[in-house]
Design a protein around this motif. Sequence first.
Motif, PDB file in Angstrom:
ATOM      1  N   ALA A 228      47.718  57.891  66.942  1.00  0.00           N
ATOM      2  CA  ALA A 228      47.417  56.696  66.166  1.00  0.00           C
ATOM      3  C   ALA A 228      47.828  56.898  64.711  1.00  0.00           C
ATOM      4  O   ALA A 228      47.671  57.985  64.146  1.00  0.00           O
ATOM      5  N   LEU A 229      48.358  55.846  64.124  1.00  0.00           N
ATOM      6  CA  LEU A 229      48.774  55.920  62.730  1.00  0.00           C
ATOM      7  C   LEU A 229      47.559  55.831  61.821  1.00  0.00           C
ATOM      8  O   LEU A 229      46.557  55.191  62.168  1.00  0.00           O
ATOM      9  N   PRO A 230      47.628  56.450  60.650  1.00  0.00           N
ATOM     10  CA  PRO A 230      46.501  56.316  59.714  1.00  0.00           C
ATOM     11  C   PRO A 230      46.402  54.887  59.226  1.00  0.00           C
ATOM     12  O   PRO A 230      47.378  54.127  59.254  1.00  0.00           O
ATOM     13  N   PRO A 231      45.241  54.480  58.744  1.00  0.00           N
ATOM     14  CA  PRO A 231      45.089  53.101  58.257  1.00  0.00           C
ATOM     15  C   PRO A 231      45.973  52.858  57.043  1.00  0.00           C
ATOM     16  O   PRO A 231      46.347  53.796  56.330  1.00  0.00           O
ATOM     17  N   PRO A 232      46.340  51.601  56.786  1.00  0.00           N
ATOM     18  CA  PRO A 232      47.189  51.308  55.613  1.00  0.00           C
ATOM     19  C   PRO A 232      46.485  51.676  54.319  1.00  0.00           C
ATOM     20  O   PRO A 232      45.254  51.676  54.224  1.00  0.00           O
ATOM     21  N   VAL A 233      47.295  51.974  53.321  1.00  0.00           N
ATOM     22  CA  VAL A 233      46.753  52.368  52.020  1.00  0.00           C
ATOM     23  C   VAL A 233      46.023  51.179  51.404  1.00  0.00           C
ATOM     24  O   VAL A 233      46.496  50.041  51.462  1.00  0.00           O
ATOM     25  N   GLN A 234      44.878  51.434  50.834  1.00  0.00           N
ATOM     26  CA  GLN A 234      44.104  50.360  50.236  1.00  0.00           C
ATOM     27  C   GLN A 234      44.833  49.781  49.034  1.00  0.00           C
ATOM     28  O   GLN A 234      45.427  50.504  48.231  1.00  0.00           O
ATOM     29  N   ALA A 235      44.791  48.446  48.906  1.00  0.00           N
ATOM     30  CA  ALA A 235      45.486  47.770  47.815  1.00  0.00           C
ATOM     31  C   ALA A 235      44.820  48.078  46.482  1.00  0.00           C
ATOM     32  O   ALA A 235      43.611  48.339  46.410  1.00  0.00           O
ATOM     33  N   GLU A 236      45.641  48.057  45.441  1.00  0.00           N
ATOM     34  CA  GLU A 236      45.105  48.290  44.112  1.00  0.00           C
ATOM     35  C   GLU A 236      44.225  47.112  43.673  1.00  0.00           C
ATOM     36  O   GLU A 236      44.381  45.986  44.151  1.00  0.00           O
ATOM     37  N   TYR A 237      43.335  47.384  42.733  1.00  0.00           N
ATOM     38  CA  TYR A 237      42.480  46.311  42.230  1.00  0.00           C
ATOM     39  C   TYR A 237      43.349  45.311  41.465  1.00  0.00           C
ATOM     40  O   TYR A 237      44.239  45.701  40.709  1.00  0.00           O
ATOM     41  N   PRO A 238      43.147  44.011  41.680  1.00  0.00           N
ATOM     42  CA  PRO A 238      44.020  43.023  41.013  1.00  0.00           C
ATOM     43  C   PRO A 238      43.917  43.123  39.493  1.00  0.00           C
ATOM     44  O   PRO A 238      42.823  43.225  38.929  1.00  0.00           O
ATOM     45  N   SER A 239      45.069  43.095  38.863  1.00  0.00           N
ATOM     46  CA  SER A 239      45.129  43.209  37.403  1.00  0.00           C
ATOM     47  C   SER A 239      45.048  41.812  36.781  1.00  0.00           C
ATOM     48  O   SER A 239      45.925  40.972  37.022  1.00  0.00           O
ATOM     49  N   VAL A 240      44.004  41.553  36.020  1.00  0.00           N
ATOM     50  CA  VAL A 240      43.790  40.260  35.347  1.00  0.00           C
ATOM     51  C   VAL A 240      43.670  40.532  33.849  1.00  0.00           C
ATOM     52  O   VAL A 240      43.395  41.661  33.419  1.00  0.00           O
ATOM     53  N   PRO A 241      43.890  39.507  33.021  1.00  0.00           N
ATOM     54  CA  PRO A 241      43.833  39.744  31.565  1.00  0.00           C
ATOM     55  C   PRO A 241      42.508  40.292  31.072  1.00  0.00           C
ATOM     56  O   PRO A 241      42.470  41.018  30.076  1.00  0.00           O
ATOM     57  N   GLU A 242      41.420  39.960  31.772  1.00  0.00           N
ATOM     58  CA  GLU A 242      40.116  40.409  31.295  1.00  0.00           C
ATOM     59  C   GLU A 242      39.970  41.930  31.337  1.00  0.00           C
ATOM     60  O   GLU A 242      39.208  42.506  30.566  1.00  0.00           O
ATOM     61  N   ILE A 243      40.649  42.569  32.287  1.00  0.00           N
ATOM     62  CA  ILE A 243      40.484  44.017  32.434  1.00  0.00           C
ATOM     63  C   ILE A 243      41.750  44.781  32.088  1.00  0.00           C
ATOM     64  O   ILE A 243      41.791  46.002  32.215  1.00  0.00           O
ATOM     65  N   THR A 244      42.796  44.068  31.652  1.00  0.00           N
ATOM     66  CA  THR A 244      44.055  44.730  31.331  1.00  0.00           C
ATOM     67  C   THR A 244      43.938  45.463  29.993  1.00  0.00           C
ATOM     68  O   THR A 244      43.488  44.878  28.990  1.00  0.00           O
ATOM     69  N   GLU A 245      44.319  46.674  29.953  1.00  0.00           N
ATOM     70  CA  GLU A 245      44.249  47.474  28.733  1.00  0.00           C
ATOM     71  C   GLU A 245      45.409  47.113  27.808  1.00  0.00           C
ATOM     72  O   GLU A 245      46.568  47.042  28.243  1.00  0.00           O
ATOM     73  N   THR A 246      45.095  46.845  26.545  1.00  0.00           N
ATOM     74  CA  THR A 246      46.135  46.474  25.580  1.00  0.00           C
ATOM     75  C   THR A 246      46.925  47.702  25.163  1.00  0.00           C
ATOM     76  O   THR A 246      46.415  48.825  25.164  1.00  0.00           O
ATOM     77  N   ARG A 247      48.164  47.429  24.775  1.00  0.00           N
ATOM     78  CA  ARG A 247      49.027  48.534  24.340  1.00  0.00           C
ATOM     79  C   ARG A 247      48.716  48.909  22.892  1.00  0.00           C
ATOM     80  O   ARG A 247      48.178  48.104  22.117  1.00  0.00           O
ATOM     81  N   ASP A 248      49.043  50.105  22.505  1.00  0.00           N
ATOM     82  CA  ASP A 248      48.802  50.572  21.136  1.00  0.00           C
ATOM     83  C   ASP A 248      49.763  49.884  20.167  1.00  0.00           C
ATOM     84  O   ASP A 248      50.980  49.786  20.456  1.00  0.00           O
ATOM     85  N   PRO A 249      49.276  49.391  19.005  1.00  0.00           N
ATOM     86  CA  PRO A 249      50.170  48.720  18.042  1.00  0.00           C
ATOM     87  C   PRO A 249      51.062  49.729  17.323  1.00  0.00           C
ATOM     88  O   PRO A 249      50.729  50.900  17.162  1.00  0.00           O
TER      89      PRO A 249
END
Length: 546
Positions: free
Chosen positions: A488-509
Amino acid sequence: AYEHGPYQPHEPGYGLYQPGYSPYDDQIPDPKSRMLAIQNAKAYLLKSSTTSGLNLYDHLANMLTKILDEQPTNAVDIIENISKDMKWAQFEKKMDTLRDEHKILPTFEAAENRKALFLKTNGEGDEELEEEIEETPLPNVMETAYYFEQAGIGLSKDESYHIFLALKKLVSVQPIQTCRFWGKILGLEMNYIIAEVQYHEGEEEEETEEEVIEEGEKGMAEVEDEDEEKEKDEPPKSTYKPQPVIPKEENGTGANKYVYFVCNEPGKPWVKLPPVTPAQIVCARKIKKFFTGRLDAPVVSFPPFPGNEANYLRAQIARISAGTQISPIGFYQLAEEERDDEEEQGGDTYEENPDFQPLSVAEMVASLSTWVHRRQSILKQGRCVWLNPFQNSEEEEENEEEETVEDPDELQQETGPPILTPLSEDEGIQNIPAWTAQPSTNLIPQYAVAILQSNRWPGAYAFASGMKFDNIYFGWGHKYSPENHTPALPPPVQAEYPSVPEITETRDPTLEEELAFKAASEEALDAAEEEEEEEDVEDDEEEEDD
């Protein structure tokens, strides 16, 4: 050893070997010369041969010791033979063979293990033996082996008789009501000889593993409650609820109706296999492993098997028994008291039919409808009788709304074919029938025996002759599949958590952006201060006007 040549006149010991002189003559004036001569003579005798590796000193000492111990007549006439025998006794084989030569032969070791099978118990009279023979649950293994031998199936007569004696020893030790030689499963290192037994009512030991697990779970729950009280500021916990564990069937019912004992060879101690669980049966269907012959060996597979080789062996025995334990039609019938309930619930209680009339061998070979399954089939759930896994949780947790959200497919009740179902209803394997029926001989049909061979489980056989029939298994414990086994094949890899603006890390200025932001913030502060000053001035003017 140092080899000394002829002595020179200036050397001590010169003249000892001349005529008229002896190293043991008392007339020798110098005792040191005599001792030196003795040492030289002994050194010469201790010189080892380049061919055999022996030396003359030890050889003569062993010869004299043997002559003095045995004291043969006319020793001088046979001294050459004694010398030859002593040399042969010192001979050792060179270990240059392809196979290791064991110090203790395997046949001798096996004979030592089987010696206890041939010993009679003390204090038993002839009358007691006759009573035991009449009431014993010991099966007649030799008679069963005789019928299977007609079709070329079975073990050697010696091994069959040794198994017969081993079963006798098992019956004398355990409180067994019925006993049967189930078969032999082959292993890579050792094999398994399997006995199928039933205890007397109330004699079987109850398993205490589940109780211990439940107590451990309760203790863990109490510790979790204490931790929750102590640490209230923990991050939120997962709301995932695993699938409920399907409990095993009780002893004496379903897949655990019988108890199985195994041993590697007749004469070795019998080991009781643990009860089988639905999870082990479900996982055993997905893997294919060879047995090693060691019950404590781990089962390395994917999906991971919940147990060791003893549990895997028990699961395979349950699967093979459910699919290959058959009997002639009409030999068994459902119990009269429970016939109605069993037809509805699929029970496994049956009894012998006193009005059974055996069919002829030709009829039993011509049609598979003359044979029936006498064991319950195992459902996809891993049990013979379906159980709702959410029933207990609904009563305990009383969360009906949450549990009704579960998929309806998981709650569908599974049903299998009822007991005593004819073999003609078994599904084939592509173009191969599930069973092959044939007589043991076509030359003397009046004395032939009906033989059935399972194509789904190679190695499972059954015979019928008049009122007698039996089942047996000799094989690797694997189910036949027309295609190669694919894990039997292993289960599929779990999807990443959806990236939304509320949790997106801002880039360094950048540096320019930081300077611009700093200038803008300073301007904003200056503007705010000017506005405050203007407001203060206006407030002062309004107060003066008033």
